[in-house]
Design an enzyme around this catalytic site. Structure first.
Site, short mmCIF file in Angstrom:
data_model
loop_
_atom_site.label_atom_id
_atom_site.label_comp_id
_atom_site.label_asym_id
_atom_site.label_seq_id
_atom_site.Cartn_x
_atom_site.Cartn_y
_atom_site.Cartn_z
N GLY A 1 47.75 38.39 27.96
CA GLY A 1 47.53 39.34 29.07
C GLY A 1 46.39 40.29 28.72
CD1 TRP B 1 43.69 37.03 33.50
CD2 TRP B 1 43.83 39.25 33.65
NE1 TRP B 1 43.52 37.36 34.82
CE2 TRP B 1 43.60 38.73 34.95
CE3 TRP B 1 43.95 40.64 33.51
CZ2 TRP B 1 43.49 39.53 36.08
CZ3 TRP B 1 43.84 41.44 34.63
CH2 TRP B 1 43.61 40.89 35.90
CG HIS B 2 43.23 43.47 31.09
ND1 HIS B 2 44.46 42.94 30.82
CD2 HIS B 2 43.41 44.32 32.13
CE1 HIS B 2 45.36 43.47 31.65
NE2 HIS B 2 44.74 44.30 32.45
N GLY B 3 39.68 41.03 29.34
CA GLY B 3 38.29 40.94 28.92
C GLY B 3 38.17 40.13 27.64
CG PHE C 1 39.32 43.56 33.79
CD1 PHE C 1 38.50 43.65 32.67
CD2 PHE C 1 40.07 44.64 34.14
CE1 PHE C 1 38.45 44.82 31.92
CE2 PHE C 1 40.04 45.82 33.40
CZ PHE C 1 39.22 45.90 32.29
#
Lengths: 429, 495
Positions: free
Chosen positions: B324, B327-329, B495
């Site tokens: 997770g 996923w943001h970066g 993102f």
């Protein structure tokens, strides 16, 4: 807030009870009331922070004596003038506080025996659109000079990095000193800026936001001084400004405080290394935007016409640049630039003297600190040539020796007439 | 196109008018065209990407359905294989556009540590806006069909599900079972759509422009140059970021939900007073809800969820949160942030076990005052645990994050001999947000329990008409006066 399902279940719909419609009407009414009361209006000289433009305006407005001659132009003019004075006066010059050309005054007196006072209103990035506002809003009446020396370069007309004339610091500051809406099509040519402008006209809170924020900040600052006072500091204001600039490099990009832009005396044989700024100008000149070029030429024309109407003589100087910089432009564009300058000057020949310093061929690469700006030695050469041109130009000398009484009287008459019209149009109380 | 731009101020009313004057059958195509226009104003070529992924998903997912309904052995692949292909196509796209730089950089770093000098290939990839969001929506669709939910047979419906402009760039991540049926509902225009929608939009813009953008200046300064600030300053700056990211993303979500509502569409909520969470698990039930539920449904549960042995549950938690984070970066500090969240969730579970073993829960239940005090203590503690995580999230790299965290943990010692005159934020008076932080932060912190109390009293469901109108007028005034000339992009756009 209600869910979509809840809304869908409802049957009765009364537009007059629409919260958004009523709120919009309320907002429009409030905005109009604030406009009628001129709520939170500030003086044009109440600057939120200092820039090159605000320093120049402040000193010009506060100075009791009017200058005989005003220099206009971009850094092309500013850099040689200030650096030449640093050499001439043998001291460091603070660009924010020094608004004259001592070197020019002395050379001119030597050459002609006549004393002239100068004011340097050249500013970094100043476009003809900015110079037009300076001329129109500030160089008038009691403050109208006898002569304007305006140095222009191709960048002033061909800068493609400039979003629009409204994006410059001089414009943002000067636009509050008068009515510029007659040129709104040229100043805000893009639809988004135009929309922003029209919204500003329609809604006082948007159009006067800088003034309202200025006032709000004053109130908040007063509150903060009581609740969270600024501690005693070891750093000077300049040092603190430096810290702020380090922390927030993009905040108030045009801000300049005292002692932040200094010109030091240079020795002819120990000048700083030549700076290669070709890359920057390659970007600036990339793809000619004819709209920008024509727009800025129109502003130059406005300057010449305004000056003529006020009996101010203009010495228009096509500033020298290096061959490297000149060669970034195609021959066609260069020709277009030169031709248009000549044509404009010729159209106002009674009140304009044009001098093409580039064509004179008197400057070499060694006279420049980079591909565009003259160093102090080159600046001295430039000013010597301008003195030479002016001293031998009869209209210029005639303007400098006149006492401008005719122009001043004309200005006073116009002001009186405008006041009378306003009085007539105002409803009787 | 940004929600906080003049472009959107023109785009939204135009689409709104066209939508409501169009006959029902033209409304979905109209919204679809509008959504592609919205996307293509940024980089037209990437319109092809979202179209291509939509087409691929539309064509591949029916095979999952067919394979599931076909008699055993009659289909070339099993449903699982088809699901794998559909998911792989989407993830491959995400990997190329989002993680290629990170992968190449990591390989180079690994090789250089082994003493091998590798000349990495020169990549020129620009991250397409919103790719992480629409890829997750497609994966959700494929998995749900695999689980037996119905197919979307209309291409326009699936295309609009992914491209719907209010949620296209930064969510909320929608569920197709909720969204697609709305496309066929026959709606008549009601002023309530405008009232509710515009109120949400105004609130969202206020959160973004008035709060997040101003807080951003202090945060930017603090995270770029932590060495210029004391440990106490850095705590204040970390609090400021906690509220900045909340108002930035919650503001975006409000505008997205409000814009959708103007067309009669409902999209899920993303936030529920996250800083009132009494523990980290509770925080993740309140923060970026559409993502945390996605991670739960399509990562944590498929890994085994909570129905496995304790070590495996912890492994699942850790993997879910670490991914997770990633996923943001595509950066180590995002991975570290995710891993940190996984660890604190595991620690929280252990903590609960200890409390239960000691019997503290029963003791607290017997004393309401003690329970209340413990509840408030938990909220404050959770907020600080979350704040430490935000440092990892916001810092440009691990080095800066490490330096900041080291300084933050010194704060209790520094506070012993600290005076206000040492606060760097008080020394800078312009921008005014620096000294104003000392007033603003307490205000924001106090506002959270007040809003929670109003929520409990169901104030928001039926506030007086005059209050709502006054609020809108006030917001219009404040937004027109204080909107900056150029507002930064929403944080979650990257993102």
């Amino acid at each position: 807030m209600n869910s979509v399902e809840a809304i869908n279940k409802r049957v009765k719909v009364n537009p007059l009870k629409s919260r958004f419609l009523v709120a919009s009407a309320g907002f429009a009414l409030l905005s109009a009331s604030m406009a009628a009361l001129a709520f939170g209006q500030t003086k044009p000289t109440d600057f939120a922070y200092n820039t090159w433009t605000t320093w120049a305006i402040k000193e010009f407005v506060e100075e009791a004596k009017k200058p005989d001659l005003v220099f206009l132009g971009s850094s092309l003019m500013l850099v040689p003038l200030d650096s030449t004075d640093a050499d001439h006066l043998q001291r460091r010059i603070d660009g924010s506080a020094h608004h004259k050309s001592a070197y020019f005054e002395d050379r001119f007196a030597e050459k002609t025996g006549q004393k002239v006072s100068t004011y340097n209103f050249s500013l970094p990035g100043e476009m003809p659109s900015d110079a037009a506002l300076i001329t129109d809003f500030l160089l008038k009446g009691e403050k109208a000079p006898k002569v304007i020396v305006y140095g222009v370069g191709p960048r002033d007309f061909l800068d493609n990095l400039l979003q629009s004339p409204a994006a410059t610091d001089p414009f943002q500051t000067l636009s509050r000193f008068g009515d510029w809406t007659k040129r709104v099509d040229l100043i805000v040519p893009q639809w988004q800026e135009r929309l922003s402008y029209e919204l500003g006209q329609a809604f006082y809170t948007y159009g006067s936001k800088s003034q309202l924020v200025f006032n709000a900040n004053k109130v908040i600052n007063a509150l903060l001084d009581k609740v969270a006072p600024q501690p005693q500091l070891k750093q000077t204001a300049v040092e603190l400004a430096g810290v702020r600039r380090l922390l927030l490099p993009d905040y108030h990009p045009f801000e300049i405080n005292r002692q932040q832009c200094l010109f030091s005396p240079e020795l002819a044989n120990a000048r700083p290394k030549f700076e290669d700024n070709v890359g920057e100008y390659r970007q600036r000149y990339k793809n000619l935007k004819l709209e920008t070029f024509n727009g800025q030429m129109q502003f130059l024309s406005d300057i010449l016409v305004t000056a003529k109407s006020r009996d101010i003589h203009v010495v228009l100087v096509a500033m020298p640049i290096t061959d490297v910089n000149r060669n970034l432009l195609s021959d066609n564009i260069w020709k277009l630039y030169c031709d248009r300058l000549r044509t404009l000057a010729a159209a106002n020949s009674e009140s304009t003297t044009f001098f093409d310093m580039q064509a004179s061929g008197g400057f070499k690469t060694e006279d420049f600190k980079d591909t565009l700006h003259l160093h102090s030695g080159g600046g001295a050469k430039l000013l010597d040539k301008i003195v030479q041109v002016m001293a031998t130009d009869k209209p210029t000398m005639a303007a400098l020796t006149s006492n401008n009484n005719i122009a001043l009287e004309r200005f006073r008459q116009t002001t009186r007439q405008e006041a009378m019209i306003e009085q007539k149009e105002s409803p009787a109380l | 196109m940004l929600f906080n731009s003049l472009q959107y101020l023109v785009f939204l009313p135009v689409v709104f008018l066209l939508y409501w004057i169009s006959p029902q059958r033209l409304r979905v195509p109209l919204l679809l065209v509008a959504s592609y226009v919205f996307y293509c104003t940024w980089r037209p070529i990437y319109g092809l990407l979202i179209f291509g992924l939509t087409m691929a998903t539309f064509l591949l997912v029916p095979f999952i359905h067919k394979a599931a309904t076909a008699a055993s052995g009659k289909h070339i692949f099993t449903p699982k294989v088809w699901l794998g292909i559909a998911v792989a196509v989407n993830l491959l796209c995400l990997a190329i556009f989002k993680y290629a730089y990170f992968a190449v950089g990591s390989v180079k770093q690994g090789l250089s540590m082994a003493g091998i000098d590798w000349k990495e290939p020169h990549l020129h990839i620009i991250l397409p806006l919103g790719i992480s969001f629409f890829v997750f929506e497609f994966i959700h669709y494929a998995v749900e069909v695999y689980r037996g939910k119905p197919l979307v047979k209309n291409f326009s419906a699936l295309a609009l599900f992914a491209a719907f402009f209010p949620t296209q760039i930064a969510g909320p991540i929608k569920r197709y079972q909720d969204f697609v049926p709305q496309l066929t509902e026959k709606l008549k225009f009601k002023w309530e759509y405008v009232d509710e929608g515009m109120q949400m939009i105004l609130m969202g813009l206020a959160k973004k422009v008035l709060l997040a953008d101003n807080l951003a200046m202090v945060v930017q300064a603090g995270f770029a140059h932590p060495e210029n600030f004391s440990s106490v300053d850095l705590w204040l700056i970390t609090y400021a970021f906690a509220f900045q990211i909340f108002f930035d993303f919650a503001g975006y979500t409000d505008v997205a939900r409000g814009s959708a509502l103007l067309f009669g569409y409902k999209v899920p909520i993303n936030f529920n007073l996250p800083y009132m969470a009494a523990n980290v698990a509770d925080f993740w039930n309140r923060w970026h809800i559409s993502l945390s539920t996605w991670l739960r449904d399509y990562l944590f549960i498929p890994l085994g969820g909570s129905r496995v042995s304790r070590p495996l549950v912890y492994r699942n938690l850790f993997i879910t949160m670490a991914l997770g984070g990633l996923w943001h970066g595509a950066a180590m500090h995002f991975l570290a942030w995710g891993a940190y969240q996984g660890i604190v969730l595991i620690l929280h579970r252990e903590y609960v076990r200890v409390l239960e073993a000691v019997g503290i829960n029963k003791k607290l239940a017997a004393s309401p005052t003690a329970a209340k005090l413990y509840h408030w203590f938990s909220i404050v503690a959770t907020f600080h645990i979350v704040c430490i995580g935000w440092v990892l999230f916001r810092a440009d790299d691990m080095k800066t994050a490490g330096a900041m965290i080291l300084k933050l943990v010194q704060a209790p010692v520094d506070l012993l001999h600290f005076s206000a005159s040492q606060l760097a934020i008080l020394q800078i008076r312009d921008p005014i947000i620096f000294p104003a932080l000392l007033l603003l932060l307490p205000g924001l912190m106090i506002s959270q329990p007040i809003i929670a109390w109003l929520n409990d009293k169901k104030f928001y469901q039926s506030p007086p008409w005059a209050v709502q109108v006054s609020l809108m007028v006030a917001l219009m005034c404040l937004l027109t006066i204080f909107s900056p000339d150029s507002s930064p992009r929403f944080i979650y756009f990257q993102f």
